[in-house]
Design a protein around this motif. Structure first.
Motif, mmCIF file in Angstrom:
data_model
loop_
_atom_site.group_PDB
_atom_site.id
_atom_site.type_symbol
_atom_site.label_atom_id
_atom_site.label_comp_id
_atom_site.label_asym_id
_atom_site.label_seq_id
_atom_site.Cartn_x
_atom_site.Cartn_y
_atom_site.Cartn_z
ATOM 1 N N VAL A 253 0.830 -1.200 0.000
ATOM 2 C CA VAL A 253 0.000 0.000 0.000
ATOM 3 C C VAL A 253 0.866 1.252 0.000
ATOM 4 O O VAL A 253 0.598 2.221 -0.731
ATOM 5 C CB VAL A 253 -0.955 -0.008 1.211
ATOM 6 C CG1 VAL A 253 -1.717 1.309 1.308
ATOM 7 C CG2 VAL A 253 -1.934 -1.171 1.109
ATOM 8 N N ALA A 254 1.924 1.250 0.800
ATOM 9 C CA ALA A 254 2.808 2.416 0.867
ATOM 10 C C ALA A 254 3.517 2.660 -0.464
ATOM 11 O O ALA A 254 3.712 3.812 -0.869
ATOM 12 C CB ALA A 254 3.836 2.230 1.982
ATOM 13 N N ALA A 255 3.898 1.580 -1.153
ATOM 14 C CA ALA A 255 4.585 1.728 -2.438
ATOM 15 C C ALA A 255 3.700 2.403 -3.474
ATOM 16 O O ALA A 255 4.204 3.045 -4.408
ATOM 17 C CB ALA A 255 5.038 0.358 -2.945
ATOM 18 N N LEU A 256 2.386 2.268 -3.331
ATOM 19 C CA LEU A 256 1.459 2.983 -4.206
ATOM 20 C C LEU A 256 1.124 4.363 -3.654
ATOM 21 O O LEU A 256 1.071 5.352 -4.391
ATOM 22 C CB LEU A 256 0.163 2.177 -4.371
ATOM 23 C CG LEU A 256 0.229 0.857 -5.135
ATOM 24 C CD1 LEU A 256 -1.118 0.165 -5.086
ATOM 25 C CD2 LEU A 256 0.651 1.074 -6.579
ATOM 26 N N ALA A 257 0.899 4.417 -2.341
ATOM 27 C CA ALA A 257 0.391 5.652 -1.738
ATOM 28 C C ALA A 257 1.412 6.783 -1.764
ATOM 29 O O ALA A 257 1.046 7.951 -1.967
ATOM 30 C CB ALA A 257 -0.056 5.379 -0.304
ATOM 31 N N LEU A 258 2.693 6.474 -1.551
ATOM 32 C CA LEU A 258 3.694 7.546 -1.479
ATOM 33 C C LEU A 258 3.819 8.328 -2.789
ATOM 34 O O LEU A 258 3.656 9.556 -2.802
ATOM 35 C CB LEU A 258 5.046 6.962 -1.045
ATOM 36 C CG LEU A 258 5.119 6.515 0.421
ATOM 37 C CD1 LEU A 258 6.467 5.862 0.708
ATOM 38 C CD2 LEU A 258 4.887 7.692 1.350
ATOM 39 N N PRO A 259 4.085 7.654 -3.922
ATOM 40 C CA PRO A 259 4.150 8.434 -5.168
ATOM 41 C C PRO A 259 2.784 8.987 -5.562
ATOM 42 O O PRO A 259 2.699 10.071 -6.152
ATOM 43 C CB PRO A 259 4.671 7.432 -6.204
ATOM 44 C CG PRO A 259 4.330 6.093 -5.648
ATOM 45 C CD PRO A 259 4.412 6.231 -4.165
#
Length: 498
Positions: A253-259
């Motif tokens: 989720v973080a790998a999608l949410a950050l960018p």
């Protein structure tokens, strides 16, 4: 990093892909052999109207030059999950997104071995993802020429026809291009219409050949209950998309949410819509019934619908480089780049050290939930060699299996020029059933049905003799000339409707 990625794939091929197979993989062995001989039986994965046998098509030239199918199919499939990283890396470099390129080069080395195993198994999942990354490659070209936009749309439409989950990767791209490029709507829509022609043809084929649609189509029903259940057990859907040392859905989720957050915060319409779609679509799709009908087996995993997400993260980092482009002279940026490089090296070493244990765990789980059973390749090869010896010592040209397994497709491939096989209860090769309905035979070899055909088939068989030393038991049956599809139900072996 590319050298480490290549070495990583070689390790996985040797430790997992070359050692284990299953019925679906063996079916693609057979499809590859058919393609190598110039036969194209149906547009989708055999026996169903969705997914594709693209891995078999790519493996066919390898079979023509002498590579064995149990090596050729994994090589083709692993290539389909590896080349997209190279394409996305080139897309980043082409846009001078150096930091995004470094992240993309490191990302496949940090992911779990289970993700690589699931993506690399020849099951018809990855061809659509591969074509979707080609759409991204052309769609993110610095110069948005009409031909490139048309090709991006065509590939996106084709990818959707091959694997509907590819939309997780292409939908944000289409949103970005439609709002960000003045000429894009016309050319993208034209390309999508052309690429969608494959899906139209595919549905036309199966509507006019209903017997080929043996496996039912997914319904893609949506429910709030399924969505709630998925969020409560998010790890089984996205856990394998985490780091090899932290198998947690939080990482995915973080790998999608950050960018995506950077894109949304930019307040640029095209970037913001792409970022929002990249997060909203995967999370919303958790409410589909198809997302919840897996098991925890690596061979039939809940994660199978989300293979595209790591590639989507890479695309978002490329787009984010347009709204956040720090200069390389920044000391913080240099430290970040060095940290990413160190993480990639450490992850490569860690993944390599863990691959044996990860494979063993995957096989153990598969044995607990044998939806698609894993079979050691040496065991299957020995069974096929046994059949070949029996066939060579007799005039039998048809081997019928009394149970669903890997062997009918694997041995049918390895003995392609010597004998035919049939898996009547669960035969995905509909054309084989149609061939047998037109073929008059006098004898066959029956494997895996025990003595049942001999015991109840006395009125229909002129002779029925067990073959000594066979495991599973094989019996040689003789009968008056007739199609075996008419005879088998009379001797206790069901034949599926076709």
């Amino acid at each position: 990093m590319l050298a480490m990625l290549a070495a990583d794939r070689v390790f996985l091929l040797r430790r997992f892909f070359f050692r284990y197979t299953d019925p679906d993989q063996a079916l693609l062995w057979y499809s590859a052999r058919e393609y190598a001989e110039g036969f194209f039986r149906e547009p989708s994965f055999p026996g169903q109207s969705y997914l594709s046998s693209g891995e078999a098509l790519l493996a066919a030239p390898l079979l023509r030059v002498g590579v064995q199918p149990y090596h050729a199919l994994p090589i083709a499939s692993v290539g389909l999950i590896t080349v997209p990283w190279v394409l996305l890396l080139l897309a980043a470099w082409r846009r001078k997104a150096w930091l995004a390129g470094l992240v993309i080069a490191a990302l496949p080395l940090t992911l779990t071995n289970e993700f690589s195993m699931l993506g690399g198994i020849p099951h018809g999942l990855t061809p659509g993802i591969f074509v979707a990354t080609l759409a991204v490659f052309f769609g993110l070209a610095p110069s948005k020429k009409p031909a490139g936009l048309l090709l991006a749309g065509l590939l996106a439409g084709l990818a959707f026809g091959l694997n509907q989950t590819s939309a997780l990767l292409t939908a944000p791209l289409v949103a970005y291009l439609m709002l960000g490029e003045r000429r894009a709507p016309r050319w993208l829509l034209a390309g999508l219409a052309l690429g969608g022609g494959y899906l139209v043809f595919n549905q036309y084929f199966y509507s006019t050949h209903p017997a080929y649609r043996f496996h039912p189509d997914p319904k893609f029903a949506y429910s709030r209950e399924a969505l709630t259940e998925a969020f409560l057990h998010l790890g089984r859907h996205l856990g394998y998309l985490g780091f090899w040392f932290l198998k947690s859905p939080v990482v995915a989720v973080a790998a999608l949410a950050l960018p995506a957050t950077a894109l949304i915060a930019s307040r640029r319409r095209a970037h913001a819509l792409a970022g929002a779609a990249a997060v909203a679509l995967p999370l919303a799709s958790l409410g589909l019934d198809k997302a919840a009908d897996g098991t925890s087996s690596v061979f039939f995993s809940y994660t199978r619908l989300y293979i595209a997400l790591p590639y989507l993260s890479a695309v978002l980092f490329v787009l984010a480089s347009e709204v956040w482009a720090p200069r390389w002279k920044d000391r913080t940026l240099l430290v970040t780049a060095l940290s990413i490089t160190v993480l990639a090296v450490v992850s490569f070493a860690g993944r390599t050290a863990e691959v044996g244990r990860d494979v063993d765990r995957a096989i153990a789980v598969n044995e607990t939930f044998p939806i698609i059973p894993a079979d050691p390749v040496p065991k299957i090869l020995e069974e096929c060699r046994m059949l070949s010896r029996i066939v060579e010592s007799s005039s039998v040209k048809l081997v019928v299996y009394g149970f669903n397994s890997t062997a009918p497709y694997a041995c049918g491939t390895l003995g392609y020029e010597k004998f035919e096989t049939l898996n009547p209860r669960y035969e995905r090769r509909t054309w084989r059933l149609l061939e047998e309905r037109r073929t008059q035979r006098r004898q066959m070899l029956i494997v895996g049905a025990g003595n049942v055909p001999c015991d109840i088939g006395t009125e229909h068989l002129s002779r029925c003799d067990p073959v000594p030393g066979t495991d599973p038991l094989a019996v040689r049956a003789s009968f008056r000339q007739q199609p075996v599809t008419e005879l088998l139900p009379k001797i206790g072996i069901d034949v599926r409707n076709f």
